[in-house]
Design an enzyme around this catalytic site. Sequence first.
Site, PDB file in Angstrom:
ATOM      1  N   TYR A 139       0.824  -1.194   0.000  1.00 20.53           N
ATOM      2  CA  TYR A 139       0.000   0.000   0.000  1.00 20.53           C
ATOM      3  C   TYR A 139       0.869   1.259   0.000  1.00 20.53           C
ATOM      4  O   TYR A 139       0.645   2.183  -0.789  1.00 20.53           O
ATOM      5  CB  TYR A 139      -0.907  -0.027   1.225  1.00 20.53           C
TER       6      TYR A 139
ATOM      7  N   LYS B 201       1.000   4.092  -2.941  1.00 16.59           N
ATOM      8  CA  LYS B 201       0.570   5.464  -2.682  1.00 16.59           C
ATOM      9  C   LYS B 201       1.727   6.458  -2.857  1.00 16.59           C
ATOM     10  O   LYS B 201       1.515   7.584  -3.315  1.00 16.59           O
ATOM     11  CB  LYS B 201      -0.032   5.573  -1.282  1.00 16.59           C
TER      12      LYS B 201
END
Length: 246
Positions: free
Chosen positions: A150, A154
């Site tokens: 993640y 991001k």
Amino acid sequence: MSALQGKIALVTGASSGLGAETARLLSRRGATVFGIGRDADRLAGVFADIDGGAYALVDVASAQACRDAVEQCVAKFGGLDALINIAGRHQMRRTESMTDEDWAEDLATNLSGPFYLCRAALSHLLARGGNIVNVASIAGVEGQAYSAGYCSAKHGLIGLTRALAVEYTADRLRVNAVCPGGMLTPQIEQFTAPENPNYDLILRSASPRGMMQPHDVASVIAFLASDDAAAVHGAVYRVDNGKGAG
């Protein structure tokens, strides 16, 4: 008159949480909204409250599906003024136990999907002097435990935002990013920590002011998507309830 009046916006992740709240808010402020998501029942429920909008089932991990969604939006409404990339996934895992599939899914939804949509939408946005708002996360500007996939995606999404902002500086296009902190959404309600986690590490990502509501972030997205933000380009907005203050 609202600075969003008459705008056409494509919102991803529109079936729940921040995506649903953003779609509703843009509509209330005068935009025509085309929403995409992966849950037909939830999408139908959201768009029951949105006058004149439309929606489609789309898996943003598919490049072809992203192209088709953009073309469907443009064919139905005649153009595109704002692309709002909100769809994402976050499942905490210890890095040593992540599978190749886990890693690929994190990147596909959180980074490749926004890229596919940006690429498909660019010609339409350039034609109308439109804009892109990429929703990253505070995990895009700092590390988070048990979130290697993640965080990597991001951080990459912020890199994509900045790359596009520089590439299209001389064109009629704005590209910005929003980095939310913790919000009370269905995704957070389904949060599961890995086995025997160090909660002190997890809580490092929490704001001292507590969790936000989706509207707190949606209002910033709506600003960036509107003509009120005409001079905002290449910005990365933290909306984290004070988490980044120090």
